[in-house]
Design a protein around this motif. Structure first.
Motif, mmCIF file in Angstrom:
data_model
loop_
_atom_site.group_PDB
_atom_site.id
_atom_site.type_symbol
_atom_site.label_atom_id
_atom_site.label_comp_id
_atom_site.label_asym_id
_atom_site.label_seq_id
_atom_site.Cartn_x
_atom_site.Cartn_y
_atom_site.Cartn_z
ATOM 1 N N ASN A 40 11.999 -15.014 -5.533
ATOM 2 C CA ASN A 40 11.190 -13.871 -5.985
ATOM 3 C C ASN A 40 10.053 -14.334 -6.887
ATOM 4 O O ASN A 40 8.937 -13.803 -6.817
ATOM 5 C CB ASN A 40 12.071 -12.864 -6.720
ATOM 6 C CG ASN A 40 12.782 -11.912 -5.769
ATOM 7 O OD1 ASN A 40 12.192 -11.431 -4.811
ATOM 8 N ND2 ASN A 40 14.041 -11.642 -6.037
ATOM 9 N N ASP A 41 10.325 -15.326 -7.731
ATOM 10 C CA ASP A 41 9.258 -15.882 -8.569
ATOM 11 C C ASP A 41 8.174 -16.515 -7.708
ATOM 12 O O ASP A 41 6.972 -16.396 -8.012
ATOM 13 C CB ASP A 41 9.827 -16.927 -9.533
ATOM 14 C CG ASP A 41 10.647 -16.304 -10.655
ATOM 15 O OD1 ASP A 41 10.512 -15.082 -10.873
ATOM 16 O OD2 ASP A 41 11.441 -17.026 -11.293
ATOM 17 N N ALA A 42 8.594 -17.201 -6.645
ATOM 18 C CA ALA A 42 7.612 -17.826 -5.749
ATOM 19 C C ALA A 42 6.762 -16.769 -5.051
ATOM 20 O O ALA A 42 5.553 -16.956 -4.864
ATOM 21 C CB ALA A 42 8.329 -18.695 -4.717
ATOM 22 N N ILE A 43 7.384 -15.650 -4.681
ATOM 23 C CA ILE A 43 6.624 -14.554 -4.070
ATOM 24 C C ILE A 43 5.599 -14.015 -5.063
ATOM 25 O O ILE A 43 4.433 -13.761 -4.706
ATOM 26 C CB ILE A 43 7.574 -13.445 -3.589
ATOM 27 C CG1 ILE A 43 8.346 -13.916 -2.358
ATOM 28 C CG2 ILE A 43 6.798 -12.174 -3.265
ATOM 29 C CD1 ILE A 43 9.388 -12.927 -1.871
ATOM 30 N N SER A 44 6.013 -13.841 -6.310
ATOM 31 C CA SER A 44 5.076 -13.367 -7.338
ATOM 32 C C SER A 44 3.919 -14.344 -7.505
ATOM 33 O O SER A 44 2.753 -13.932 -7.665
ATOM 34 C CB SER A 44 5.813 -13.182 -8.668
ATOM 35 O OG SER A 44 6.817 -12.192 -8.556
ATOM 36 N N MET A 45 4.223 -15.635 -7.461
ATOM 37 C CA MET A 45 3.180 -16.647 -7.581
ATOM 38 C C MET A 45 2.200 -16.554 -6.408
ATOM 39 O O MET A 45 0.979 -16.602 -6.592
ATOM 40 C CB MET A 45 3.810 -18.035 -7.630
ATOM 41 C CG MET A 45 2.811 -19.167 -7.775
ATOM 42 S SD MET A 45 3.535 -20.787 -7.433
ATOM 43 C CE MET A 45 3.756 -20.676 -5.639
ATOM 44 N N ILE A 46 2.741 -16.412 -5.211
ATOM 45 C CA ILE A 46 1.885 -16.309 -4.023
ATOM 46 C C ILE A 46 1.019 -15.069 -4.077
ATOM 47 O O ILE A 46 -0.166 -15.085 -3.724
ATOM 48 C CB ILE A 46 2.765 -16.322 -2.752
ATOM 49 C CG1 ILE A 46 3.323 -17.736 -2.533
ATOM 50 C CG2 ILE A 46 1.978 -15.874 -1.530
ATOM 51 C CD1 ILE A 46 4.377 -17.807 -1.461
ATOM 52 N N GLN A 47 1.592 -13.958 -4.538
ATOM 53 C CA GLN A 47 0.813 -12.729 -4.662
ATOM 54 C C GLN A 47 -0.301 -12.885 -5.677
ATOM 55 O O GLN A 47 -1.395 -12.335 -5.505
ATOM 56 C CB GLN A 47 1.734 -11.576 -5.047
ATOM 57 C CG GLN A 47 2.669 -11.146 -3.925
ATOM 58 C CD GLN A 47 3.702 -10.122 -4.361
ATOM 59 O OE1 GLN A 47 4.034 -10.017 -5.541
ATOM 60 N NE2 GLN A 47 4.215 -9.358 -3.414
ATOM 61 N N THR A 48 -0.049 -13.653 -6.742
ATOM 62 C CA THR A 48 -1.096 -13.932 -7.730
ATOM 63 C C THR A 48 -2.246 -14.707 -7.093
ATOM 64 O O THR A 48 -3.424 -14.376 -7.285
ATOM 65 C CB THR A 48 -0.518 -14.733 -8.912
ATOM 66 O OG1 THR A 48 0.526 -13.976 -9.532
ATOM 67 C CG2 THR A 48 -1.587 -15.044 -9.934
ATOM 68 N N ALA A 49 -1.894 -15.733 -6.330
ATOM 69 C CA ALA A 49 -2.920 -16.530 -5.656
ATOM 70 C C ALA A 49 -3.679 -15.700 -4.635
ATOM 71 O O ALA A 49 -4.918 -15.774 -4.540
ATOM 72 C CB ALA A 49 -2.274 -17.743 -4.989
ATOM 73 N N ASP A 50 -2.963 -14.889 -3.879
ATOM 74 C CA ASP A 50 -3.605 -14.078 -2.842
ATOM 75 C C ASP A 50 -4.535 -13.040 -3.465
ATOM 76 O O ASP A 50 -5.606 -12.756 -2.924
ATOM 77 C CB ASP A 50 -2.536 -13.397 -1.986
ATOM 78 C CG ASP A 50 -3.138 -12.678 -0.789
ATOM 79 O OD1 ASP A 50 -3.752 -13.343 0.067
ATOM 80 O OD2 ASP A 50 -2.997 -11.430 -0.711
ATOM 81 N N GLY A 51 -4.124 -12.479 -4.616
ATOM 82 C CA GLY A 51 -4.992 -11.519 -5.295
ATOM 83 C C GLY A 51 -6.297 -12.157 -5.740
ATOM 84 O O GLY A 51 -7.374 -11.544 -5.622
ATOM 85 N N ALA A 52 -6.204 -13.385 -6.252
ATOM 86 C CA ALA A 52 -7.422 -14.085 -6.663
ATOM 87 C C ALA A 52 -8.301 -14.410 -5.459
ATOM 88 O O ALA A 52 -9.538 -14.288 -5.512
ATOM 89 C CB ALA A 52 -7.053 -15.364 -7.406
#
Length: 297
Positions: free
Chosen positions: A69-81
Motif C-alpha cells: 500500500n505504501d508503494a501504491i501511495s508512492m506511485i500515485q505521488t509520482a503519477d500526480g507529478a
C-alpha cells in the motif's frame, strides 16, 4: 483388601485420582479462559512449533500488505507529478506551435520562448522536488537498472518487499522510474543544444521543437504507463496477500484455538470427577475407624 491402620491404600488411590482430575480441571479452565488449546508447549509441542511459524508468517504478510500500500501511495505521488508535467509539456507544444507561424517577429518569438523556457524550468523543478518519505522519485535516483541495498541509503531501482521470504519470484519486485527533468526529455535550454526541443526563438527551431516535445510527451507517457502497470500489479498482490493471510489464520486457528463446546464437555466431566474424588477421599479417610470396632474402641 486387608483392613489395616498404617497404610490407607484406598485414600491414597482416591488422592491420586483427585490429583489427576483436578489437574485436568485446571487445564480445562486455562484453555477456556484463554481461548487457546495450545497455551504451553506441553499441550502440543509439535503443534506449538507449527503455530509459531504460522503466526510469524501472518504478521509478515500483514506488514507486506502495508508495504504494498505504501508503494501504491508512492506511485500515485509520482503519477500526480507527471500529470502536472504533462500539462506543462502541452503548454510548451502550444507555444511551439505559436512560434512556428510566420506572423510573429523575432522579438515576439523571444517573448514566447521565455515562457517556453519557464515551463521547462518548472518541469525540472517538479522532477527534482517530487519525493515520497524523503525518496526522490523523478530526478533519476530510481532510474538505475541495478538495485543496491547494502548501504545505509539504497541506490538504483526501488525494491518493494511484501512476501515472507526473499525469493524474487514470490516476495518482491522492483519499481524503476526514469528521469523526468526537462533536460532528460530533451526540452528547454538545459537540454543538449542539439535537442529538437532546445528553443523556439526562431521559426525553424520552433518547428523542430514540435517533434522534440512530441518525443518528450511519449517519454513521459511511457513512465506513467509503467507506473500504472506496477500499481495494478501491486493491487493484485495485496489481494493475494490478504487471501494468503486469511487462509494461514484459519490453519493457525485449527491448531491453536480451543473448541469451546468440546472443552466445556471435558470441563464438566473433570469437575464431576474432582467432586467425586473429594467425596470418596473423605470416605476412604474414615475407613480405618472401622478397625476401632475390632479393637473394642
Amino acid at each position: 483388601m486387608s483392613l489395616v491402620i498404617n497404610n490407607n491404600l484406598m485414600a491414597a488411590n482416591a488422592s491420586r485420582n483427585l490429583s489427576q482430575s483436578y489437574s485436568a480441571l485446571g487445564t480445562s479452565i486455562r484453555r477456556l479462559s484463554s481461548g487457546l488449546r495450545v497455551g504451553i508447549a506441553a499441550d502440543d509441542a509439535a503443534g506449538l512449533a507449527v503455530r509459531e511459524l504460522m503466526r510469524s508468517d501472518i504478521a509478515a504478510l500483514g506488514q507486506g500488505v502495508r508495504n504494498a500500500n505504501d508503494a501504491i501511495s508512492m506511485i500515485q505521488t509520482a503519477d500526480g507529478a507527471l500529470q502536472v508535467i504533462d500539462e506543462k509539456l502541452i503548454r510548451m507544444k502550444e507555444l511551439a506551435e505559436q512560434a512556428s507561424t510566420g506572423t510573429y517577429n523575432s522579438d515576439q518569438r523571444l517573448i514566447i520562448d521565455s515562457e517556453y523556457q519557464a515551463m521547462a524550468s518548472e518541469i525540472t523543478r517538479i522532477a527534482n522536488a517530487t519525493d515520497f518519505n524523503g525518496i526522490y522519485l523523478l530526478n533519476g535516483n530510481l532510474s538505475g537498472s541495478t538495485h543496491t541495498g547494502s548501504g545505509l541509503v539504497s541506490s538504483g531501482k526501488l525494491k518493494v518487499h511484501f512476501g515472507t521470504g526473499n525469493d524474487s519470484a514470490e516476495d518482491y519486485y522492483y519499481v524503476q522510474i526514469n528521469t523526468s527533468t526537462a533536460s532528460a526529455m530533451g526540452v528547454g535550454n538545459q537540454a543538449a543544444s542539439t535537442s529538437a526541443g532546445f528553443t523556439i526563438s526562431t521559426q525553424s527551431a520552433a518547428q523542430n521543437a514540435l517533434d522534440g516535445i512530441k518525443n518528450a510527451i511519449v517519454s513521459k507517457d511511457k513512465i506513467r504507463a509503467a507506473l500504472g502497470g506496477i500499481q495494478n500489479r501491486l493491487e493484485n498482490t495485496i489481494s493475494n496477500l490478504q487471501i494468503q493471510a486469511e487462509n494461514l489464520q484459519a490453519a493457525e486457528s485449527r491448531i491453536s484455538d480451543v473448541d469451546v463446546s468440546l472443552e466445556m464437555t471435558e470441563f464438566v466431566r473433570n469437575q464431576i470427577m474432582s467432586q467425586s474424588a473429594v467425596a470418596m477421599l473423605a470416605q476412604a479417610n474414615s475407613l480405618p475407624r472401622m478397625a476401632m470396632s475390632l479393637l473394642g474402641g
